[in-house]
Write an enzyme that holds these catalytic residues in place. Structure first.
Site, mmCIF file in Angstrom:
data_model
loop_
_atom_site.group_PDB
_atom_site.id
_atom_site.type_symbol
_atom_site.label_atom_id
_atom_site.label_comp_id
_atom_site.label_asym_id
_atom_site.label_seq_id
_atom_site.Cartn_x
_atom_site.Cartn_y
_atom_site.Cartn_z
ATOM 1 N N ASP A 11 0.943 -1.104 -0.095
ATOM 2 C CA ASP A 11 -0.011 0.141 0.127
ATOM 3 C C ASP A 11 1.046 1.319 0.050
ATOM 4 O O ASP A 11 2.127 1.121 0.154
ATOM 5 C CB ASP A 11 -0.985 0.050 1.270
ATOM 6 C CG ASP A 11 -1.988 1.297 1.143
ATOM 7 O OD1 ASP A 11 -2.608 1.467 0.206
ATOM 8 O OD2 ASP A 11 -1.821 1.783 2.130
ATOM 9 N N SER A 12 0.293 2.428 -0.301
ATOM 10 C CA SER A 12 1.012 3.584 -0.365
ATOM 11 C C SER A 12 1.265 3.983 0.925
ATOM 12 O O SER A 12 2.254 4.991 1.418
ATOM 13 C CB SER A 12 0.483 4.651 -1.075
ATOM 14 O OG SER A 12 -0.992 4.825 -0.727
ATOM 15 N N TYR A 43 -0.512 8.546 -2.561
ATOM 16 C CA TYR A 43 -0.475 8.384 -4.105
ATOM 17 C C TYR A 43 -1.382 9.111 -4.838
ATOM 18 O O TYR A 43 -1.403 9.474 -6.006
ATOM 19 C CB TYR A 43 -0.651 7.014 -4.493
ATOM 20 C CG TYR A 43 0.772 6.311 -4.174
ATOM 21 C CD1 TYR A 43 1.835 6.811 -3.440
ATOM 22 C CD2 TYR A 43 1.101 4.928 -4.906
ATOM 23 C CE1 TYR A 43 3.048 5.981 -3.455
ATOM 24 C CE2 TYR A 43 1.949 4.208 -4.823
ATOM 25 C CZ TYR A 43 3.041 4.797 -4.107
ATOM 26 O OH TYR A 43 4.249 3.935 -4.025
ATOM 27 N N GLY A 44 -2.660 9.718 -4.250
ATOM 28 C CA GLY A 44 -3.926 9.913 -4.895
ATOM 29 C C GLY A 44 -3.768 10.874 -5.689
ATOM 30 O O GLY A 44 -4.528 10.980 -6.769
ATOM 31 N N CYS A 74 -4.179 -1.045 -2.214
ATOM 32 C CA CYS A 74 -4.365 0.265 -2.628
ATOM 33 C C CYS A 74 -5.139 0.435 -3.701
ATOM 34 O O CYS A 74 -4.780 -0.144 -4.955
ATOM 35 C CB CYS A 74 -2.919 0.778 -2.610
ATOM 36 S SG CYS A 74 -2.842 2.561 -3.282
ATOM 37 N N THR A 76 -5.675 3.365 -5.469
ATOM 38 C CA THR A 76 -4.944 4.180 -6.375
ATOM 39 C C THR A 76 -4.098 3.481 -7.262
ATOM 40 O O THR A 76 -3.934 3.409 -8.452
ATOM 41 C CB THR A 76 -4.362 5.365 -5.796
ATOM 42 O OG1 THR A 76 -5.316 6.209 -4.972
ATOM 43 C CG2 THR A 76 -3.853 6.483 -6.586
ATOM 44 N N GLU A 159 -4.641 9.910 8.282
ATOM 45 C CA GLU A 159 -3.090 9.956 8.702
ATOM 46 C C GLU A 159 -2.436 10.681 9.688
ATOM 47 O O GLU A 159 -1.584 10.488 10.216
ATOM 48 C CB GLU A 159 -2.266 10.274 7.057
ATOM 49 C CG GLU A 159 -2.566 9.111 6.058
ATOM 50 C CD GLU A 159 -1.315 8.328 5.817
ATOM 51 O OE1 GLU A 159 -0.346 8.802 5.550
ATOM 52 O OE2 GLU A 159 -1.984 7.281 5.415
ATOM 53 N N CYS A 193 -11.131 3.268 -0.829
ATOM 54 C CA CYS A 193 -9.960 3.563 -0.233
ATOM 55 C C CYS A 193 -9.705 2.987 1.015
ATOM 56 O O CYS A 193 -10.609 2.920 1.779
ATOM 57 C CB CYS A 193 -9.788 4.899 -0.120
ATOM 58 S SG CYS A 193 -8.269 5.449 0.645
ATOM 59 N N THR A 194 -8.805 2.464 1.109
ATOM 60 C CA THR A 194 -8.333 1.159 2.426
ATOM 61 C C THR A 194 -8.398 2.087 3.754
ATOM 62 O O THR A 194 -8.311 1.522 4.477
ATOM 63 C CB THR A 194 -7.304 0.337 2.134
ATOM 64 O OG1 THR A 194 -6.293 1.126 1.845
ATOM 65 C CG2 THR A 194 -7.723 -0.645 0.872
ATOM 66 N N HIS A 195 -8.372 3.403 3.628
ATOM 67 C CA HIS A 195 -8.119 4.064 4.875
ATOM 68 C C HIS A 195 -9.568 4.399 5.074
ATOM 69 O O HIS A 195 -9.551 4.475 6.691
ATOM 70 C CB HIS A 195 -7.703 5.515 4.366
ATOM 71 C CG HIS A 195 -6.083 5.710 4.282
ATOM 72 N ND1 HIS A 195 -5.446 5.150 3.214
ATOM 73 C CD2 HIS A 195 -5.223 6.454 5.286
ATOM 74 C CE1 HIS A 195 -4.079 5.290 3.496
ATOM 75 N NE2 HIS A 195 -4.054 6.121 4.351
#
Length: 273
Positions: A11-12, A43-44, A74, A76, A159, A193-195
């Site tokens: 993942d980023s 990365y987005g 990820c 993206t 984040e 988005c995995t966040h």
């Protein structure tokens, strides 16, 4: 060949840990290496070429660590790099290796979650602008109308561990409202988005009760189980001692302090090198 190969998960940054967590819960016996490219995250907003370059570098690093199977956890990277890696790089340089993403497994099942055939997709600008979900969902469910909404502030909030604070409410309500303005018929929202699963408590309060909110972790884990059943030539290479190793291109101490929020338990990472 000795069956010691770990499954690589890339993942980023941190978000892929939510997918890793679901995979490890379903397939605890396998060995895993997680790599977060935190030094170059997010990365987005990068170009296709830049995301492809970064993703390929990290995939090749995981290959060098012995991975025969890598999951791009990820959206993206899956949207902007996966197809090129699969079609251009693997056949020429790594014919025995496999790289999978998170978009196709989700597209294969999303039609079963909607009654109205109107689905919302919330993701980064990169994922939304790639239109990968529009294309993939149309392959499997051409009758489903996809409504997309980019949410550029959500990853920075998460984040920086601000996502559950009152200050995050404005951006959550803004993007959810913009999505629902596109159609009154939306009855299913995909967190692309995995966040974003970390926002679930606030999202459930923001969306109407009839909206199904889908996270990708369990969907991708189910798909991986199916993939390994269909590809014994890959499965037989995999190590099965239940080990987990974590690497980051950023600062390991910073990664460890934040990663447990995503993975659900404390972890110890090493510097990518």
């Amino acid at each position: 060949m000795e069956n010691t190969s770990p499954i690589g998960i890339f993942d980023s940054g941190y978000g892929g840990l939510t997918v890793f967590r679901a995979i490890a819960e379903q397939l605890p016996e396998y060995n895993y290496i997680y790599l977060g490219d935190n030094a170059r995250s997010p990365y987005g907003d990068h170009s296709f070429d830049t995301i492809y370059k970064y993703t390929l570098e990290c995939v090749e690093w995981l290959f060098a660590k012995g991975c025969h199977l890598v999951i791009l956890a990820c959206n993206t990277a899956s949207a902007k790099a996966l197809r090129t890696i699969q079609q251009r790089d693997l056949p020429v340089k790594y014919p025995g290796r496999r790289v999978l993403g998170v978009i196709r497994p989700t597209a294969e099942v999303i039609g079963s979650y909607t009654q109205t055939k109107h689905v919302g997709v919330m993701g980064t600008r990169g994922t939304v602008n790639s239109e990968s979900y529009l294309l993939e969902i149309n392959k499997f469910f051409p009758e489903v109308k996809v409504h997309q909404q980019s949410c550029p502030m959500w990853v920075p909030l998460i984040e920086n561990n601000e996502h559950l604070q009152p200050g995050a409410d404005f951006f959550i309500q803004e993007y959810c409202g913009q999505l629902m303005q596109q159609s009154d018929d939306i009855d299913c929202v995909l967190l692309a988005c995995t966040h974003y699963p970390l926002l679930l408590p606030k999202l459930k309060k923001t969306f109407p009760d009839y909206i199904k909110i889908l996270s990708q972790g369990e969907i991708v884990a189910d798909s991986l189980v199916n993939y390994l059943e269909r590809h014994p030539e890959i499965e037989q290479l995999l190590g099965k001692t239940g080990t987990k190793a974590f690497f980051t291109s950023g600062d390991p101490d910073a990664f460890d302090a934040h990663a447990s929020i995503f993975f659900g338990e404390p972890l110890k990472s090493s510097k990518m090198g």
